[in-house]
Design a protein around this motif. Structure first.
Motif, PDB file in Angstrom:
ATOM      1  N   GLY A   1       0.776  -1.228  -0.009  1.00 18.62           N
ATOM      2  CA  GLY A   1       0.118   0.051  -0.079  1.00 18.62           C
ATOM      3  C   GLY A   1       0.904   1.267  -0.057  1.00 18.62           C
ATOM      4  N   PRO A   2       0.289   2.334   0.503  1.00 19.71           N
ATOM      5  CA  PRO A   2       0.906   3.837   0.484  1.00 19.71           C
ATOM      6  C   PRO A   2       2.297   3.712   1.178  1.00 19.71           C
ATOM      7  CG  PRO A   2      -1.294   3.918   0.848  1.00 19.71           C
ATOM      8  CD  PRO A   2      -1.353   2.472   1.083  1.00 19.71           C
ATOM      9  N   ALA A   3       2.494   3.099   2.166  1.00 22.37           N
ATOM     10  CA  ALA A   3       3.681   3.172   3.036  1.00 22.37           C
ATOM     11  C   ALA A   3       4.877   2.479   2.411  1.00 22.37           C
ATOM     12  CB  ALA A   3       3.446   2.457   4.535  1.00 22.37           C
ATOM     13  N   CYS A   4       4.424   1.277   1.764  1.00 27.26           N
ATOM     14  CA  CYS A   4       5.517   0.519   0.821  1.00 27.26           C
ATOM     15  C   CYS A   4       5.751   1.574  -0.455  1.00 27.26           C
ATOM     16  CB  CYS A   4       5.196  -0.847   0.200  1.00 27.26           C
ATOM     17  SG  CYS A   4       6.371  -1.626  -0.488  1.00 27.26           S
ATOM     18  N   ALA A   5       4.920   2.189  -1.111  1.00 28.82           N
ATOM     19  CA  ALA A   5       5.301   2.956  -2.268  1.00 28.82           C
ATOM     20  C   ALA A   5       6.066   4.088  -1.789  1.00 28.82           C
ATOM     21  CB  ALA A   5       3.889   3.387  -2.625  1.00 28.82           C
ATOM     22  N   VAL A   6       5.649   4.731  -0.685  1.00 27.72           N
ATOM     23  CA  VAL A   6       6.645   5.990   0.009  1.00 27.72           C
ATOM     24  C   VAL A   6       8.179   5.411   0.173  1.00 27.72           C
ATOM     25  CG1 VAL A   6       7.088   7.530   1.744  1.00 27.72           C
ATOM     26  CG2 VAL A   6       4.667   7.236   0.827  1.00 27.72           C
ATOM     27  N   LYS A   7       8.260   4.336   0.797  1.00 32.38           N
ATOM     28  CA  LYS A   7       9.500   3.606   1.305  1.00 32.38           C
ATOM     29  C   LYS A   7      10.116   3.333  -0.257  1.00 32.38           C
ATOM     30  CE  LYS A   7      11.662   0.161   4.254  1.00 32.38           C
ATOM     31  NZ  LYS A   7      11.090  -0.958   5.039  1.00 32.38           N
ATOM     32  N   THR A   8       9.507   2.968  -1.116  1.00 32.89           N
ATOM     33  CA  THR A   8      10.241   2.426  -2.175  1.00 32.89           C
ATOM     34  C   THR A   8      10.747   3.932  -2.893  1.00 32.89           C
ATOM     35  OG1 THR A   8       9.111   0.479  -2.801  1.00 32.89           O
ATOM     36  CG2 THR A   8      10.114   1.416  -4.522  1.00 32.89           C
ATOM     37  N   VAL A   9       9.980   4.702  -2.921  1.00 33.18           N
ATOM     38  CA  VAL A   9      10.206   6.128  -3.691  1.00 33.18           C
ATOM     39  C   VAL A   9      11.635   6.794  -2.887  1.00 33.18           C
ATOM     40  CG1 VAL A   9       9.558   8.707  -4.231  1.00 33.18           C
ATOM     41  CG2 VAL A   9       7.896   6.581  -4.731  1.00 33.18           C
ATOM     42  N   GLU A  10      11.507   6.529  -1.689  1.00 36.19           N
ATOM     43  CA  GLU A  10      12.526   7.234  -0.905  1.00 36.19           C
ATOM     44  C   GLU A  10      13.944   6.546  -0.960  1.00 36.19           C
ATOM     45  OE1 GLU A  10      10.005   9.359   2.904  1.00 36.19           O
ATOM     46  OE2 GLU A  10      11.104   7.384   3.300  1.00 36.19           O
ATOM     47  N   GLU A  11      13.775   4.914  -1.228  1.00 39.59           N
ATOM     48  CA  GLU A  11      15.255   4.444  -1.420  1.00 39.59           C
ATOM     49  C   GLU A  11      15.403   4.764  -2.932  1.00 39.59           C
ATOM     50  OE1 GLU A  11      16.276  -0.226  -1.748  1.00 39.59           O
ATOM     51  OE2 GLU A  11      15.834   0.639   0.146  1.00 39.59           O
ATOM     52  N   LEU A  12      14.519   4.914  -3.863  1.00 41.51           N
ATOM     53  CA  LEU A  12      15.085   5.256  -5.257  1.00 41.51           C
ATOM     54  C   LEU A  12      15.587   6.570  -5.328  1.00 41.51           C
ATOM     55  CD1 LEU A  12      14.644   4.380  -8.398  1.00 41.51           C
ATOM     56  CD2 LEU A  12      12.340   5.483  -8.298  1.00 41.51           C
TER      57      LEU A  12
END
Length: 383
Positions: free
Chosen positions: A164-175
């Motif tokens: 969900g949103p939390a994993c999307a944000v975490k992935t964008v922050e790592e990217l």
């Protein structure tokens, strides 16, 4: 946000800096940002009109996600320069009312944009992330429970499916290496309802578009699209350009330009009913992070974007190249991508050299333009 760096996990409030005029104009097609956040402009007008009696109802419409609690302290440091970074997602869940758009299980981030507002509050940059981009997804808590291990070659939009949103944000922050200050999501039905509330959007096609998958059939000519047609247009991919997600992103940019042009001439201040309908629809169809989940905070964000002129906006797509192991996927161009995210981190415009050789600039997609006038944002290579 303040001008001092926040510690990991610290609750932050955005600071709205005083606007100043910039001397270097930005691309006119970048006025897309106003369209993306048109609902926030409507909310600003509600607050400016003093209709505070409606705020309790509108506040209750907004869905919230506590991103800070979900991700904890393992996040990039916030930028100390006072700029703001916002992740905007268009989700394609087929659950509930969205079932009419297909029966694929789960939900994905159909459209993703990192929106950067500079420290002065007078300019912004939007960077689209193609959903088919292969990225290193970090470990995430699954939406249904348990933990999904990190995966080195994962399609970007699968992060939302997994957590969900939390994993999307975490992935964008790592990217990106950037901390996302806020999160804003609109789903299929919400997008269509917003377009209908606005009375449709006028576009011109110079060639017919026929896409059975998105159920779009438009002959060449000028059309006023209702919500369902507009949604089909921004989702179509096989009927435009080379059929890739990169072509669809270009099409979305042009459609949103048309939407921005129309919104600017609506005269919402003199139409209280349309203004309320827009605010009610917008708050009913967005999901935000906890800090942004109120009319007052959305209105403050809307006030920020209202103060940014169309020439003070920059639009870009993450520099990518086709994956040598799978031509249906793209991968970030590491050096150029670092230059893009580094520019946002340093609160600078994205350098043209970082975008020049990207696959996002290859090919030509079906020509679509805003309104009935001369094309100002034709979807050709380099646009």
């Amino acid at each position: 946000m303040s001008g001092e760096p926040d510690g990991p996990g610290t609750r932050r409030r955005q600071r709205l800096p005083r606007r100043r005029r910039r001397g270097t104009p930005r691309s006119r097609r970048s006025r897309v940002l106003r369209a993306v956040l048109l609902a926030l402009a409507g909310l600003l007008l509600v607050s400016g009109a003093g209709v505070t009696a409606l705020w309790v109802k509108l506040d209750g419409n907004i869905s919230q996600i506590d991103i800070d609690s979900a991700l904890g302290a393992d996040r990039p440091e916030d930028s100390p320069n006072g700029s703001m970074d916002l992740l905007v997602l268009g989700s394609d869940s087929r659950a509930g009312a969205n079932g009419s758009y297909g029966n694929e299980p789960g939900a994905r981030a159909d459209t993703a944009m990192v929106v950067h507002v500079n420290a002065a509050g007078d300019a912004a940059t939007v960077v689209s992330i193609p959903r088919d981009t292969l990225v290193s997804r970090p470990s995430c808590e699954r939406t249904g429970g348990g933990t999904a291990p990190a995966r080195p070659r994962s399609m970007f939009n699968e992060a939302y499916t997994v957590g969900g949103p939390a994993c999307a944000v975490k992935t964008v922050e790592e990217l990106t290496g950037l901390r996302m200050d806020h999160y804003l999501e609109v789903d299929f039905k919400g997008f269509a309802r917003l377009i209908d509330t606005l009375g449709g959007v006028e576009i011109t096609t110079t060639q017919a578009i026929d896409d059975r998958d998105s159920k779009l059939d438009l002959p060449a000519g000028t059309h006023t699209l209702d919500g369902e047609q507009a949604l089909a247009l921004v989702r179509t991919r096989k009927a435009v350009g080379d059929g890739s997600d990169l072509s669809r992103i270009q099409l979305q940019h042009t459609f949103l330009q048309a939407l921005a042009d129309q919104v600017s001439g609506l005269g919402l201040v003199t139409d209280p009913k349309r203004l309320y309908d827009l605010a009610d629809t917008a708050t009913s169809t967005v999901t935000t992070d906890k800090d942004l989940g109120s009319v007052s905070e959305l209105a403050a964000l809307g006030r920020t974007f209202q103060g940014i002129g169309s020439d003070d906006l920059e639009m870009a797509t993450l520099p990518v190249t086709y994956d040598p192991l799978d031509p249906n996927r793209v991968v970030p161009m590491e050096r150029q991508a670092r230059a893009v995210w580094g520019a946002l981190r340093d609160d600078r415009p994205v350098p043209e050299s970082a975008l020049r050789d990207s696959a996002a600039r290859e090919g030509t997609v079906q020509s679509v333009r805003a309104g009935t006038g001369e094309p100002r944002a034709a979807l050709d290579a380099g646009e």
